[in-house]
Design a protein around this motif. Sequence first.
Motif, PDB file in Angstrom:
ATOM      1  N   TYR A 105       0.812  -1.224   0.000  1.00 56.55           N
ATOM      2  CA  TYR A 105       0.000   0.000   0.000  1.00 56.55           C
ATOM      3  C   TYR A 105       0.843   1.272   0.000  1.00 56.55           C
ATOM      4  O   TYR A 105       0.317   2.369   0.084  1.00 56.55           O
ATOM      5  N   LYS A 106       2.142   1.120  -0.108  1.00 56.11           N
ATOM      6  CA  LYS A 106       3.014   2.286  -0.130  1.00 56.11           C
ATOM      7  C   LYS A 106       2.978   2.956  -1.507  1.00 56.11           C
ATOM      8  O   LYS A 106       2.649   2.325  -2.509  1.00 56.11           O
ATOM      9  N   ASN A 107       3.341   4.230  -1.537  1.00 59.05           N
ATOM     10  CA  ASN A 107       3.412   5.011  -2.778  1.00 59.05           C
ATOM     11  C   ASN A 107       2.074   5.093  -3.507  1.00 59.05           C
ATOM     12  O   ASN A 107       2.017   5.298  -4.716  1.00 59.05           O
ATOM     13  N   ASN A 108       0.995   4.937  -2.759  1.00 59.88           N
ATOM     14  CA  ASN A 108      -0.347   5.034  -3.339  1.00 59.88           C
ATOM     15  C   ASN A 108      -1.284   5.552  -2.248  1.00 59.88           C
ATOM     16  O   ASN A 108      -1.952   4.775  -1.564  1.00 59.88           O
ATOM     17  N   PRO A 109      -1.362   6.888  -2.066  1.00 57.74           N
ATOM     18  CA  PRO A 109      -2.115   7.457  -0.945  1.00 57.74           C
ATOM     19  C   PRO A 109      -3.574   7.013  -0.881  1.00 57.74           C
ATOM     20  O   PRO A 109      -4.085   6.742   0.216  1.00 57.74           O
ATOM     21  N   LYS A 110      -4.247   6.906  -2.006  1.00 55.64           N
ATOM     22  CA  LYS A 110      -5.661   6.514  -1.978  1.00 55.64           C
ATOM     23  C   LYS A 110      -5.813   5.059  -1.536  1.00 55.64           C
ATOM     24  O   LYS A 110      -6.690   4.726  -0.726  1.00 55.64           O
ATOM     25  N   LYS A 111      -4.973   4.202  -2.058  1.00 52.66           N
ATOM     26  CA  LYS A 111      -5.016   2.794  -1.678  1.00 52.66           C
ATOM     27  C   LYS A 111      -4.635   2.637  -0.205  1.00 52.66           C
ATOM     28  O   LYS A 111      -5.236   1.832   0.531  1.00 52.66           O
ATOM     29  N   ARG A 112      -3.656   3.407   0.242  1.00 57.69           N
ATOM     30  CA  ARG A 112      -3.230   3.366   1.637  1.00 57.69           C
ATOM     31  C   ARG A 112      -4.350   3.832   2.567  1.00 57.69           C
ATOM     32  O   ARG A 112      -4.610   3.227   3.617  1.00 57.69           O
ATOM     33  N   GLN A 113      -5.042   4.902   2.180  1.00 55.56           N
ATOM     34  CA  GLN A 113      -6.154   5.400   2.992  1.00 55.56           C
ATOM     35  C   GLN A 113      -7.279   4.374   3.068  1.00 55.56           C
ATOM     36  O   GLN A 113      -7.861   4.140   4.132  1.00 55.56           O
ATOM     37  N   ALA A 114      -7.591   3.733   1.938  1.00 51.15           N
ATOM     38  CA  ALA A 114      -8.650   2.714   1.935  1.00 51.15           C
ATOM     39  C   ALA A 114      -8.284   1.555   2.857  1.00 51.15           C
ATOM     40  O   ALA A 114      -9.149   1.012   3.567  1.00 51.15           O
ATOM     41  N   TRP A 115      -7.011   1.174   2.849  1.00 49.88           N
ATOM     42  CA  TRP A 115      -6.543   0.117   3.754  1.00 49.88           C
ATOM     43  C   TRP A 115      -6.740   0.546   5.201  1.00 49.88           C
ATOM     44  O   TRP A 115      -7.216  -0.246   6.034  1.00 49.88           O
ATOM     45  N   ALA A 116      -6.385   1.799   5.511  1.00 46.44           N
ATOM     46  CA  ALA A 116      -6.510   2.293   6.884  1.00 46.44           C
ATOM     47  C   ALA A 116      -7.970   2.289   7.336  1.00 46.44           C
ATOM     48  O   ALA A 116      -8.287   1.874   8.462  1.00 46.44           O
ATOM     49  N   VAL A 117      -8.859   2.723   6.476  1.00 45.47           N
ATOM     50  CA  VAL A 117     -10.282   2.737   6.816  1.00 45.47           C
ATOM     51  C   VAL A 117     -10.773   1.317   7.077  1.00 45.47           C
ATOM     52  O   VAL A 117     -11.502   1.050   8.046  1.00 45.47           O
ATOM     53  N   ASP A 118     -10.366   0.387   6.241  1.00 46.21           N
ATOM     54  CA  ASP A 118     -10.761  -1.006   6.424  1.00 46.21           C
ATOM     55  C   ASP A 118     -10.242  -1.548   7.750  1.00 46.21           C
ATOM     56  O   ASP A 118     -10.924  -2.328   8.425  1.00 46.21           O
ATOM     57  N   GLN A 119      -9.036  -1.145   8.115  1.00 48.02           N
ATOM     58  CA  GLN A 119      -8.477  -1.561   9.400  1.00 48.02           C
ATOM     59  C   GLN A 119      -9.327  -1.054  10.564  1.00 48.02           C
ATOM     60  O   GLN A 119      -9.592  -1.784  11.528  1.00 48.02           O
ATOM     61  N   LEU A 120      -9.752   0.198  10.467  1.00 49.07           N
ATOM     62  CA  LEU A 120     -10.596   0.760  11.526  1.00 49.07           C
ATOM     63  C   LEU A 120     -11.930   0.033  11.603  1.00 49.07           C
ATOM     64  O   LEU A 120     -12.446  -0.251  12.696  1.00 49.07           O
ATOM     65  N   MET A 121     -12.500  -0.271  10.459  1.00 55.36           N
ATOM     66  CA  MET A 121     -13.770  -1.001  10.434  1.00 55.36           C
ATOM     67  C   MET A 121     -13.607  -2.365  11.120  1.00 55.36           C
ATOM     68  O   MET A 121     -14.475  -2.803  11.886  1.00 55.36           O
ATOM     69  N   SER A 122     -12.491  -3.017  10.850  1.00 56.78           N
ATOM     70  CA  SER A 122     -12.226  -4.299  11.495  1.00 56.78           C
ATOM     71  C   SER A 122     -12.039  -4.130  12.995  1.00 56.78           C
ATOM     72  O   SER A 122     -12.476  -4.967  13.790  1.00 56.78           O
ATOM     73  N   ALA A 123     -11.396  -3.047  13.381  1.00 61.47           N
ATOM     74  CA  ALA A 123     -11.151  -2.804  14.802  1.00 61.47           C
ATOM     75  C   ALA A 123     -12.454  -2.615  15.567  1.00 61.47           C
ATOM     76  O   ALA A 123     -12.555  -3.005  16.738  1.00 61.47           O
ATOM     77  N   ALA A 124     -13.438  -2.013  14.913  1.00 61.77           N
ATOM     78  CA  ALA A 124     -14.740  -1.847  15.567  1.00 61.77           C
ATOM     79  C   ALA A 124     -15.350  -3.210  15.881  1.00 61.77           C
ATOM     80  O   ALA A 124     -15.818  -3.462  16.999  1.00 61.77           O
ATOM     81  N   LYS A 125     -15.350  -4.100  14.901  1.00 61.79           N
ATOM     82  CA  LYS A 125     -15.922  -5.437  15.103  1.00 61.79           C
ATOM     83  C   LYS A 125     -15.093  -6.262  16.082  1.00 61.79           C
ATOM     84  O   LYS A 125     -15.639  -6.993  16.924  1.00 61.79           O
ATOM     85  N   ALA A 126     -13.777  -6.138  15.979  1.00 59.24           N
ATOM     86  CA  ALA A 126     -12.906  -6.888  16.882  1.00 59.24           C
ATOM     87  C   ALA A 126     -13.117  -6.459  18.332  1.00 59.24           C
ATOM     88  O   ALA A 126     -13.149  -7.290  19.247  1.00 59.24           O
ATOM     89  N   SER A 127     -13.263  -5.155  18.548  1.00 59.06           N
ATOM     90  CA  SER A 127     -13.496  -4.656  19.903  1.00 59.06           C
ATOM     91  C   SER A 127     -14.780  -5.251  20.474  1.00 59.06           C
ATOM     92  O   SER A 127     -14.820  -5.708  21.625  1.00 59.06           O
TER      93      SER A 127
END
Length: 350
Positions: A105-127
């Motif tokens: 996901y490096k050198n691609n800000p939009k792809k990196r941001q989408a990955w980060a958002v997906d991580q947060l979504m997973s963190a909500a369910k994991a919590s």
Amino acid sequence: MKTIKGPAVFLAQFMDDKEPFNSLDGLCKWASDLGYKGIQIPTWESRLIDLKKAAESKTYCDELKGKVQSYGLEITELCTHLQGQLVAVHPAYDEMFDNFAPDGYKNNPKKRQAWAVDQLMSAAKASRNLGIDVHGTFSGALLWHTFHPWPQRPPGLVEMGFKELANRWLPILNAFDEQGVDVCYEVHPGEDIHDGVTFERFLEATGNHKRVNILYDPSHFVLQQLDYLQYIDFYHEHIKMFHVKDSEFNATGKKGAFGGYGDWRDRAGRYRSLGDGQIDFKTIFTKLTEYNCDVWAVMEWECCIKSPEQGAREGAPFIASHIIEATEKAFDDFAGAQTDEAKLKRILGL
């Protein structure tokens, strides 16, 4: 009033390739032996948690909790500081913040941001799967490069920045709301949420979203010369997480809050191990208890002088000595007397 829970320890700064700091079992035994009662897990550390699996499998989460509990510990919270940072990155910081993302996901800000958002979504369910109702993260920053108004900020810039920040976070906040989990932003230099005013700006921009809350860490306020005690008076209703971290500010004729681009040891404001800095933790613990803040006291070790091993050894007893067992009895109950309305009127001369 509630008694603050603890002591607990944030594991992020202790991760290492050497035992016992390279595995969950090793860190749990180490933390338990030092007297900690809880661990705060950085979700970017795959050696500690498989975030995707935790989001998808209650069984995996039950097993994870069971492993931690076998050492006499609890999982206090999950954290996504690095992923949260990547939700909002100004282009000036793209290359440096690429270090927070996986190679794909490096050198691609939009792809990196989408990955980060997906991580947060997973963190909500994991919590939720772990039975935890608070979560720690960073807001990211679109405006930080303008924090000092030179060159002059054009009218509307700050408003637009917070509107965009809120737009990026609203889907995430809604996902956390669906899981019944509060998002606690660590109020921190380098983030667009870095003090009280910016927290209020973000809260307003999100339409006062009920999941917008605070991870309170007084060390960052000392570096800003902000009143960290009065901050609790203003925002105690939003304080749902607590990092116990010390710091100091020693200005000279050569350096102050901006630091002169110095390394941590050379700055006027620098983080210190617990008890070595200038923070009045007795009053902090008193205020948080008095305001009924239901939080874990979690040590975050960051010090440019003392070793992490010594900091961790000293941290558990330091926190334990500051936790106040909230009283359920008034100290002058012994002098009380039963009264009735007629007696009250007589006392008042009515």
